[in-house]
Design a protein around this motif. Structure first.
Motif, PDB file in Angstrom:
ATOM      1  N   PRO A   1      34.918 -54.845   4.084  1.00  0.00           N
ATOM      2  CA  PRO A   1      33.898 -53.936   3.417  1.00  0.00           C
ATOM      3  C   PRO A   1      33.729 -55.471   2.252  1.00  0.00           C
ATOM      4  N   ARG A   2      32.220 -55.882   2.015  1.00  0.00           N
ATOM      5  CA  ARG A   2      32.513 -56.712   0.257  1.00  0.00           C
ATOM      6  C   ARG A   2      32.902 -56.049  -0.717  1.00  0.00           C
ATOM      7  N   GLU A   3      32.584 -54.518  -0.726  1.00  0.00           N
ATOM      8  CA  GLU A   3      33.193 -54.014  -1.699  1.00  0.00           C
ATOM      9  C   GLU A   3      34.609 -54.678  -2.310  1.00  0.00           C
ATOM     10  N   THR A   4      35.663 -55.168  -0.859  1.00  0.00           N
ATOM     11  CA  THR A   4      36.773 -54.898  -1.589  1.00  0.00           C
ATOM     12  C   THR A   4      37.010 -56.721  -2.145  1.00  0.00           C
TER      13      THR A   4
ATOM     14  N   GLU B   1      34.826 -57.502  -4.282  1.00  0.00           N
ATOM     15  CA  GLU B   1      34.332 -57.331  -5.970  1.00  0.00           C
ATOM     16  C   GLU B   1      35.010 -56.899  -6.108  1.00  0.00           C
ATOM     17  N   GLN B   2      36.117 -55.607  -5.436  1.00  0.00           N
ATOM     18  CA  GLN B   2      37.024 -55.130  -6.403  1.00  0.00           C
ATOM     19  C   GLN B   2      38.368 -56.322  -6.801  1.00  0.00           C
TER      20      GLN B   2
ATOM     21  N   ALA C   1      27.732 -56.070 -12.094  1.00  0.00           N
ATOM     22  CA  ALA C   1      27.913 -55.181 -10.792  1.00  0.00           C
ATOM     23  C   ALA C   1      27.449 -56.527  -9.505  1.00  0.00           C
TER      24      ALA C   1
ATOM     25  N   LYS D   1      28.274 -58.619  -7.146  1.00  0.00           N
ATOM     26  CA  LYS D   1      28.235 -58.462  -6.082  1.00  0.00           C
ATOM     27  C   LYS D   1      28.161 -60.163  -4.348  1.00  0.00           C
TER      28      LYS D   1
END
Length: 263
Positions: A130-133, A135-136, A148, A152
């Motif tokens: 996931p892209r969010e991984t 980002e985190q 944010a 991204k």
């Protein structure tokens, strides 16, 4: 180990910022630029090709300037930079190796991209990223550093580069795949390990070789191929391994003594 100051002179870059805050590794632009010139080209030649002759077909003077700056940031684009010099000398040996070769140099020169390897490389084949991984991961040391929207954008650039290099696949969703390393990639990985002061087996245990494959026998096989083609000399007797570079000018890794620095 070799000090950061010496590594920086060779072409490595350190710190918190990196080129992937702006773009991916731009592999198609890089290929087109290097195709237009032989390995004797200077940084000024590349600057002329991008800005004055617009061979990369950028719409504005500003976009041409930013493209040149980004490529220099990622790759050095100068034969005075040892990392780029060897990269350029080996670039045309294997077209199949080029995308990963560009990644290897970009990882050496971009701290943001290099830091992302700890997210990408441990993924199991077929595992969704996931892209969010990403980002985190980018935000974990300083949660308030980036907005944010910036996180991204950075994550998209990073995922795009690992995809271009053959480590990820998919458009909307990214999945881990096995990259196809060649003998050129292995030789360059050994060169990067050498720059860090590593020798013998420790070269194959290095981050740079493990980035290509976790299979040590596969790495040895690639080393034999690189040796047959004259990129390296590779000798293996039981657990004793020797790697030398017969046909390239290696950077001077000697550290100046304190009294020499004062003079």
């Amino acid at each position: 180990m070799v000090e950061e100051n010496t590594l920086s002179q060779i072409g490595f870059k350190f710190g918190k910022n990196g080129a992937h805050s702006a773009r991916s590794m731009m592999i198609e632009e890089l290929k087109e630029l290097l195709f237009a010139r032989d390995e004797s080209a200077t940084k000024k030649d590349y600057e002329d090709d991008i800005i004055n002759f617009n061979i990369l077909h950028k719409p504005t003077e500003k976009s041409r300037s930013l493209t040149f700056r980004h490529l220099v940031d990622l790759y050095g684009m100068s034969m005075d930079t040892p990392l780029f010099k060897i990269f350029r000398q080996w670039w045309e040996l294997s077209e199949d190796a080029q995308s990963m070769l560009a990644l290897q140099l970009a990882v050496a020169r971009d701290p943001i991209l290099r830091n992302s390897a700890s997210v990408i490389l441990p993924l199991q084949l077929g595992e969704h990223l996931p892209r969010e991984t990403v980002e985190q991961h980018l935000a974990k040391d300083d949660p308030n550093r980036f907005s944010a929207a910036s996180l991204k954008s950075f994550a998209q650039n990073i995922n795009g580069t690992w995809t271009q290099a053959g480590y990820l696949e998919g458009k909307a969703k990214k999945y881990r795949i096995q990259p196809k390393a060649s003998y050129v990639n292995l030789a360059y990985a050994l060169f990067l390990a050498y720059c860090h002061g590593l020798t013998g087996q420790r070269m194959f245990d290095s981050f740079w070789c493990q980035m290509l494959s976790q299979d040590k026998e596969h790495l040895y096989d690639l080393a034999h191929r690189a040796s047959l083609r004259g990129l390296i000399n590779f000798k293996q007797v039981s657990d004793i391994i020797e790697v030398t570079f017969p046909n390239i000018e290696l950077p001077d890794l000697t550290q100046p003594k304190p009294e020499e620095e004062k003079e």
